[in-house]
Every structure is written in structure tokens, then in C-alpha cells.
Scaffold this motif. Structure first.
Motif, PDB file in Angstrom:
ATOM      1  N   ALA B  53       0.868  -1.386  -0.027  1.00  0.00           N
ATOM      2  CA  ALA B  53       0.015   0.163  -0.258  1.00  0.00           C
ATOM      3  C   ALA B  53       0.902   1.200   0.057  1.00  0.00           C
ATOM      4  O   ALA B  53       0.479   2.122  -0.714  1.00  0.00           O
ATOM      5  CB  ALA B  53      -0.817  -0.087   1.184  1.00  0.00           C
ATOM      6  N   TYR B  54       1.855   1.381   0.846  1.00  0.00           N
ATOM      7  CA  TYR B  54       2.907   2.453   0.733  1.00  0.00           C
ATOM      8  C   TYR B  54       3.479   2.558  -0.365  1.00  0.00           C
ATOM      9  O   TYR B  54       3.450   3.889  -0.819  1.00  0.00           O
ATOM     10  CB  TYR B  54       3.988   2.121   1.913  1.00  0.00           C
ATOM     11  CG  TYR B  54       4.924   3.202   2.019  1.00  0.00           C
ATOM     12  CD1 TYR B  54       4.820   4.365   2.657  1.00  0.00           C
ATOM     13  CD2 TYR B  54       6.302   2.961   1.334  1.00  0.00           C
ATOM     14  CE1 TYR B  54       5.931   5.259   2.654  1.00  0.00           C
ATOM     15  CE2 TYR B  54       7.250   3.692   1.304  1.00  0.00           C
ATOM     16  CZ  TYR B  54       7.053   5.109   2.117  1.00  0.00           C
ATOM     17  OH  TYR B  54       7.856   6.100   2.008  1.00  0.00           O
ATOM     18  N   HIS B  55       3.981   1.664  -1.219  1.00  0.00           N
ATOM     19  CA  HIS B  55       4.548   1.854  -2.391  1.00  0.00           C
ATOM     20  C   HIS B  55       3.598   2.414  -3.571  1.00  0.00           C
ATOM     21  O   HIS B  55       3.978   3.072  -4.372  1.00  0.00           O
ATOM     22  CB  HIS B  55       5.440   0.861  -2.733  1.00  0.00           C
ATOM     23  CG  HIS B  55       6.525   0.413  -1.931  1.00  0.00           C
ATOM     24  ND1 HIS B  55       6.815  -0.448  -0.947  1.00  0.00           N
ATOM     25  CD2 HIS B  55       7.743   1.141  -1.981  1.00  0.00           C
ATOM     26  CE1 HIS B  55       8.014  -0.408  -0.390  1.00  0.00           C
ATOM     27  NE2 HIS B  55       8.608   0.598  -1.104  1.00  0.00           N
ATOM     28  N   THR B  56       2.421   1.739  -3.404  1.00  0.00           N
ATOM     29  CA  THR B  56       1.543   2.131  -4.533  1.00  0.00           C
ATOM     30  C   THR B  56       0.989   3.528  -4.077  1.00  0.00           C
ATOM     31  O   THR B  56       0.701   4.281  -5.148  1.00  0.00           O
ATOM     32  CB  THR B  56       0.157   1.187  -4.138  1.00  0.00           C
ATOM     33  OG1 THR B  56       0.677  -0.243  -4.319  1.00  0.00           O
ATOM     34  CG2 THR B  56      -1.047   1.313  -4.983  1.00  0.00           C
ATOM     35  N   MET B  57       0.869   3.827  -2.851  1.00  0.00           N
ATOM     36  CA  MET B  57       0.570   5.226  -2.444  1.00  0.00           C
ATOM     37  C   MET B  57       1.596   6.421  -3.132  1.00  0.00           C
ATOM     38  O   MET B  57       1.335   7.416  -3.819  1.00  0.00           O
ATOM     39  CB  MET B  57       0.426   5.342  -1.327  1.00  0.00           C
ATOM     40  CG  MET B  57       0.034   6.914  -0.706  1.00  0.00           C
ATOM     41  SD  MET B  57       0.258   6.793   1.092  1.00  0.00           S
ATOM     42  CE  MET B  57       1.756   6.845   1.399  1.00  0.00           C
ATOM     43  N   ILE B  58       2.970   5.874  -2.803  1.00  0.00           N
ATOM     44  CA  ILE B  58       3.908   6.748  -3.284  1.00  0.00           C
ATOM     45  C   ILE B  58       4.181   6.699  -4.820  1.00  0.00           C
ATOM     46  O   ILE B  58       4.222   7.824  -5.374  1.00  0.00           O
ATOM     47  CB  ILE B  58       5.244   6.076  -2.982  1.00  0.00           C
ATOM     48  CG1 ILE B  58       5.602   6.106  -1.352  1.00  0.00           C
ATOM     49  CG2 ILE B  58       6.299   6.945  -3.414  1.00  0.00           C
ATOM     50  CD1 ILE B  58       5.655   7.540  -0.963  1.00  0.00           C
ATOM     51  N   ASP B  59       3.869   5.578  -5.480  1.00  0.00           N
ATOM     52  CA  ASP B  59       3.712   5.737  -6.925  1.00  0.00           C
ATOM     53  C   ASP B  59       2.679   6.874  -7.338  1.00  0.00           C
ATOM     54  O   ASP B  59       2.786   7.274  -8.604  1.00  0.00           O
ATOM     55  CB  ASP B  59       3.278   4.296  -7.462  1.00  0.00           C
ATOM     56  CG  ASP B  59       4.507   3.375  -7.392  1.00  0.00           C
ATOM     57  OD1 ASP B  59       5.835   3.998  -7.362  1.00  0.00           O
ATOM     58  OD2 ASP B  59       4.505   2.257  -7.503  1.00  0.00           O
ATOM     59  N   LEU B  60       1.584   6.577  -6.707  1.00  0.00           N
ATOM     60  CA  LEU B  60       0.382   7.479  -7.177  1.00  0.00           C
ATOM     61  C   LEU B  60       0.728   9.058  -7.019  1.00  0.00           C
ATOM     62  O   LEU B  60       0.387   9.876  -7.912  1.00  0.00           O
ATOM     63  CB  LEU B  60      -0.860   7.192  -6.358  1.00  0.00           C
ATOM     64  CG  LEU B  60      -2.236   8.029  -6.506  1.00  0.00           C
ATOM     65  CD1 LEU B  60      -2.688   7.720  -7.759  1.00  0.00           C
ATOM     66  CD2 LEU B  60      -3.167   7.721  -5.643  1.00  0.00           C
ATOM     67  N   ILE B  61       1.278   9.417  -5.541  1.00  0.00           N
ATOM     68  CA  ILE B  61       1.839  10.566  -5.295  1.00  0.00           C
ATOM     69  C   ILE B  61       2.731  11.056  -6.413  1.00  0.00           C
ATOM     70  O   ILE B  61       2.569  12.225  -7.000  1.00  0.00           O
ATOM     71  CB  ILE B  61       2.453  10.638  -4.066  1.00  0.00           C
ATOM     72  CG1 ILE B  61       1.279  10.367  -3.164  1.00  0.00           C
ATOM     73  CG2 ILE B  61       2.907  12.003  -3.742  1.00  0.00           C
ATOM     74  CD1 ILE B  61       1.805  10.214  -1.538  1.00  0.00           C
ATOM     75  N   ARG B  62       3.618  10.258  -6.916  1.00  0.00           N
ATOM     76  CA  ARG B  62       4.853  10.752  -7.782  1.00  0.00           C
ATOM     77  C   ARG B  62       4.114  10.806  -9.187  1.00  0.00           C
ATOM     78  O   ARG B  62       4.227  12.118 -10.006  1.00  0.00           O
ATOM     79  CB  ARG B  62       5.862   9.580  -7.981  1.00  0.00           C
ATOM     80  CG  ARG B  62       6.643   9.676  -6.689  1.00  0.00           C
ATOM     81  CD  ARG B  62       7.654   8.739  -6.962  1.00  0.00           C
ATOM     82  NE  ARG B  62       8.815   8.743  -5.663  1.00  0.00           N
ATOM     83  CZ  ARG B  62       9.369   7.685  -5.365  1.00  0.00           C
ATOM     84  NH1 ARG B  62       9.409   6.489  -6.070  1.00  0.00           N
ATOM     85  NH2 ARG B  62       9.948   7.770  -4.162  1.00  0.00           N
ATOM     86  N   LYS B  63       3.175  10.134  -9.538  1.00  0.00           N
ATOM     87  CA  LYS B  63       2.332  10.109 -10.612  1.00  0.00           C
ATOM     88  C   LYS B  63       1.668  11.623 -10.758  1.00  0.00           C
ATOM     89  O   LYS B  63       1.659  12.349 -11.913  1.00  0.00           O
ATOM     90  CB  LYS B  63       1.419   9.148 -10.866  1.00  0.00           C
ATOM     91  CG  LYS B  63       0.878   9.197 -12.291  1.00  0.00           C
ATOM     92  CD  LYS B  63      -0.335   7.774 -12.176  1.00  0.00           C
ATOM     93  CE  LYS B  63      -0.970   7.708 -13.755  1.00  0.00           C
ATOM     94  NZ  LYS B  63      -1.710   6.513 -13.814  1.00  0.00           N
ATOM     95  N   GLU B  64       0.959  11.764  -9.606  1.00  0.00           N
ATOM     96  CA  GLU B  64       0.109  13.157  -9.643  1.00  0.00           C
ATOM     97  C   GLU B  64       1.042  14.333  -9.661  1.00  0.00           C
ATOM     98  O   GLU B  64       0.578  15.546 -10.103  1.00  0.00           O
ATOM     99  CB  GLU B  64      -0.640  12.995  -8.436  1.00  0.00           C
ATOM    100  CG  GLU B  64      -1.832  11.922  -8.483  1.00  0.00           C
ATOM    101  CD  GLU B  64      -2.910  12.147  -7.442  1.00  0.00           C
ATOM    102  OE1 GLU B  64      -2.464  12.720  -6.340  1.00  0.00           O
ATOM    103  OE2 GLU B  64      -3.922  11.647  -7.532  1.00  0.00           O
TER     104      GLU B  64
END
Lengths: 365, 152
Positions: B53-64
Motif C-alpha cells: 500500500a505504501y509503495h502504491t501510494m508513493i507511486d500515485l503521489i509521484r504520478k500526480e
């Protein structure tokens, strides 16, 4: 001290207070003060104030702990804050806890800050995820409906497993009898269930030099003294007349082809069908194709029941059911399924392909 | 699973403050977990899930962040124009002011009670780094609520 005036008298007055003036200088100062009564009153009022004696050791800097630094992973941290965080995290040793307690016992800014540190622990909020069911992996055990679906899928799978070899076996029994070239002379076709090869033999004994007509139909006829039906009559019986084990028919120059669905049912004794070209003189509708003629002959000779043919349709229907089951199950579980069905001109299912994530089957019926 | 779903959802929601995106992250995380379910022991499933979840979230944040581009980052000043009656509410407000990594470690520490080692496994940091980040976050939170109490 003739120079004493209102601007510099304070220096002389301090020297006088500390006993550093000579008698003459003191007399001069007193004379100046006598002349300036306002200054004398000011001096006297200051003399009544007792100056406090500063005691060493009482006035200490109480926040020395702030000045100490803790070095951790190459970084410097304020020791007091470090101790407070350590206590909050449960990492502080007994000695560190005692030290912090001693610091906090004294009223002051440090104790206030220590109290603030105690309050920076987050309390979880009551937040829940609303779609927990969607996270669960599909579990058949606890779901009665899904059990039924799985049962249906199992039945479909079993059906497929058993249908494929049966159908294949049936297919393997098919014998195609055909001439390799257009028939331009009398032929004798020998049918036998004992051979797996195509049973088409040209029997030169029936060869004829007669030229062929262009008719595409075969007409039941009578040759060599056999009874021959009238070709011009409508609804003429389209069967070759049988004479013992020889059947004779007249045909046009086409490639005869017949498919025997179940050669195992053929008579063990080879039968010979002789075909020779004729000139068609009546309407073509009254004639059979060579294939129809041969198929009929073989069916009759072998005693093939029409029900056998219907079974084949039933097999196709079973495939339809299997496809429907798989499609339904695929829809339930959400995996894609691609079904491709091919029909012949009469609407019979000829080929079916079922492609899913789990299973891919292609069958020609 | 019910408990873990809430925990992961809370952790993500507190980080990205967007319910829909948090739900998506939870959904993705569980899907990834199920793919690897045969390779993860039961005891490790929760940290593993949090890690995903943490890495998925980080990916999402970076993408945004990439999408936002040069849009101004949220200010991290400590001005308090709002009024708070609850210290916990104030703390959660303060948590949002923390740098991303400090916020993550403090949430994992306080909400989930993870050890330094476990937080390190989830975030990819070593224990010392985790400890330092927690220290900084605590000091920041203390200063934040301290300054507000002075105002009040």
C-alpha cells in the motif's frame, strides 16, 4: 577639586562613597553639595537603599540540558527533546527517565515542554474501509449459490471430457468414398468396413465407351435385364434396383462422393455398386446426386438407423450446452469468454471454439 | 482482512486525504497481495500489505506530482488561522504539515504500533533513519501544538 560641577560630580561622589577621596577633596565635594541642595537630596536618598548581596550558586542557568547535544546517525539533537521523545517512544533507559524526571520536577519552561511532548502521540481515528467484500478472494466454501455454479461448471467440464473422445471416435469411423477423377465410364464402388482406406475401385469390366451426358443427377434405372423404374414419373423412387449383391445406377460425369457415418455397421461382406453414365432425359429433380445415391445405398446395405444420425446432432447440441454453461460461469466470475460457432448452409453446427482464461477448446463437428 | 483493510485505508487516507484514491490504493494493494498470497506467511501478511500500500501510494503521489508539474506545493508554515477545540484534531492537522516521509513513519508508529524495524521494512528505510524521522516529527508536532496553545 575646583573643577567639580553638575556634570562631573557623580564620579567624585562615587569616589567619596568608596572612601577614595582625600580630606581636602571631601571638603570640596561637601562644599559643592551644600551649594546644590537638589544633588545633596538625591545622594541622601540613594544612600538609604541597601544593595542586595548576590549569593553565588542561587542564580543558575536551569536549561543546561538544552545546551547538551546528542549525536545520532551523524546528526545533532537537543538532549532534552531527545529524552522526551525517547520516553514517548518507550526507548528511554531508567537513568534517562530519572534524569528527565529530575528536570521536569523543577517548574519552568522545560517541564511545560515535557508535558507538550506527552501530547504528541496520535490517537487513531475511527476510519473504516467501506468495501471490504470486494477485497475478498472468491471463496466457494461459504456461498451456496456459487457452489451450484461450480457444480454446473464441473458438469460442463465432464460433459466436454466425455464428449470429445466419443465424438472423435465417431469421426474416425467416417469413411469417405470418392472417385479421384470425374467418372467417365462405368465404375464399380466397393464398400467395406474392414478397410480404413477410401474404397473406390474402378472395375474395368463395367467400362463403356459411351459418351457422357451433362446431367448431374443419377437416376434409378434397370440395366442388364433388371427392372427399371420409369424416369419420367414424378416422385420416382430414387433407389437403385438391387440385384443380389450388385447395384447398378446410371450417372453423369461427376465426382461421386459419399460419407458413411458408421462403417462399423456396414456388412462384413463387401458390396459392390456399379455406376455407369447415362443420358438424362427427364427433369433433373427426379434424379439423385451420386453422393445421395451412394449414401443411401450404403445406409440401406449397412442397416444404418437414422437415429444414429440424430445422435450426431445431439452431440452438437451437447456442445451448445457446454458452451452456454461456460459462458454463464464466465459471466458470473467475470472472466472473458470468446465463443465462435460456425454453421453449415443448413444451420447445423459445424465448428465451435470456446476460449476462456482457463480453457480453450476448438472442435469441428 | 476486515481489520487490515481498515488499517490500510486509514493509513492511506491520512496521507493523501482523498477518499476515492485511498480506496483505489486499498483495492490495488489487496489485489497484489492475493497474487502473492502463496509466498507470504500469515504473520508477515500485514506488514507486506502495508508495504504494498505504501509503495502504491508513493507511486500515485509521484504520478500526480508529475501531472501537476510546477503547481505550487502546499505551504508548511505554522500559522493557525483556524480554531481547534480538540488536541487530537489539532495533531492531525499538524501531521498534514509534516514532510511526507515523517508523516508516514509517524502514522505507522502511532496508528499501527509498528516497531522501527517493521516501519523500515515497509518504507525501505533503516532503523536509524526511522528513529530520526520520528524524532523530527515529534519535535515538529510539539512545536506546532505549543505555538497554538500560546496563541490560545
Amino acid at each position: 577639586m575646583a573643577n567639580i560641577n553638575r556634570h562631573n560630580y557623580r564620579t567624585t561622589l562615587i569616589d567619596f562613597s568608596e572612601g577614595r577621596l582625600s580630606e581636602r577633596e571631601a571638603d570640596e565635594l561637601l562644599a559643592f553639595m551644600e551649594e546644590n541642595h537638589d544633588l545633596l537630596d538625591e545622594y541622601l536618598s540613594m544612600s538609604n537603599v541597601d544593595m542586595p548581596i548576590l549569593s553565588q550558586g542561587k542564580d543558575v542557568f536551569t536549561e543546561k540540558v538544552r545546551l547538551k547535544k546528542v549525536v545520532f546517525v551523524g546528526e545533532e539533537f537537543d538532549e532534552f527533546s531527545w529524552l522526551c521523545v525517547a520516553r514517548l517512544e518507550g526507548d528511554a533507559s531508567n537513568s534517562e527517565l530519572s534524569e528527565l524526571k529530575r528536570i521536569c520536577e523543577k517548574p519552568g519552561e522545560l517541564s511545560t515542554e515535557a508535558a507538550l511532548f506527552e501530547r504528541v502521540k496520535l490517537l487513531p481515528e475511527n476510519i473504516s474501509y467501506p468495501y471490504k467484500k470486494s477485497l475478498k478472494r472468491f471463496d466457494i466454501v461459504g456461498n451456496q449459490h456459487l457452489r451450484w455454479y461450480y457444480a454446473a461448471a464441473s458438469v460442463a467440464a465432464v460433459l466436454l471430457i466425455f464428449t470429445i473422445p466419443v465424438w472423435r471416435d465417431h469421426q474416425q469411423q467416417r469413411v469417405i468414398a470418392s472417385a479421384s477423377a470425374p467418372i467417365e465410364q462405368n465404375l464399380a464402388i466397393k464398400l467395406s468396413s474392414k478397410s480404413s482406406s477410401t474404397e473406390v475401385h474402378v472395375d474395368n469390366r463395367f467400362a463403356s465407351n459411351r459418351s457422357q451426358s451433362g446431367a448431374l443427377k443419377i437416376r434409378s434405372t434397370r440395366a442388364n435385364g433388371l427392372k427399371m423404374a420409369e424416369a419420367s414419373q414424378p416422385n420416382l423412387e430414387r433407389k437403385a434396383v438391387v440385384r443380389s449383391d450388385i447395384e447398378v445406377a446410371e450417372l453423369s460425369p461427376i465426382t461421386p462422393k459419399v460419407v458413411i457415418n458408421n462403417p462399423s455397421l456396414l456388412a462384413t461382406t463387401p458390396r459392390v455398386i456399379k455406376i455407369r453414365p447415362i443420358e438424362v432425359k427427364s427433369t433433373p429433380a427426379n434424379y439423385q446426386t451420386v453422393g445421395e445415391f451412394l449414401a443411401e445405398k450404403v445406409s440401406n446395405a449397412a442397416g444404418i438407423d437414422q437415429k444414429q444420425v440424430k445422435k450426431a446432432v445431439g452431440k452438437a447440441r451437447a456442445w451448445e450446452y457446454a458452451q452456454a454453461s461456460i459462458s454463464g460461469i464466465a459471466r458470473i466470475f467475470g472472466f472473458p469468454v470468446k465463443v465462435d460457432k460456425q454453421y453449415d448452409a443448413e444451420g447445423n453446427l459445424k465448428k465451435i471454439s470456446i476460449d476462456t482464461k482457463l480453457l480453450a477448446i476448438s472442435k469441428t463437428l | 482482512m476486515d481489520l487490515y483493510a481498515d488499517n490500510v485505508y486509514r493509513f492511506i487516507l491520512k496521507n493523501i486525504k482523498d477518499e476515492d484514491k485511498a480506496k483505489d490504493v486499498v483495492q490495488d494493494s489487496f489485489e497484489k497481495l492475493w497474487v502473492k498470497v502463496g509466498e507470504v506467511s500469515f504473520e508477515k501478511s500485514k506488514p507486506y500489505l502495508f508495504s504494498i500500500a505504501y509503495h502504491t501510494m508513493i507511486d500515485l503521489i509521484r504520478k500526480e506530482k508529475r501531472l501537476v508539474g510546477m503547481e505550487a506545493a502546499p505551504s508548511e508554515d505554522m500559522s493557525h488561522s483556524e480554531h481547534y477545540s480538540d488536541i487530537n484534531e489539532l495533531l492531525h492537522r499538524a501531521v498534514q504539515q509534516l514532510p511526507e516521509i515523517q508523516r508516514n513513519v509517524i502514522l505507522l508508529r502511532d496508528y499501527e504500533g509498528y516497531s522501527y524495524e517493521e516501519i523500515g521494512e515497509i518504507t525501505g528505510l533503516n532503523e536509524s533513519q526511522v528513529k530520526v524521522y520520528i524524532y523530527r516529527a515529534r519535535v515538529f508536532l510539539k512545536t506546532y501544538i505549543g505555538s497554538l496553545e500560546m496563541v490560545i
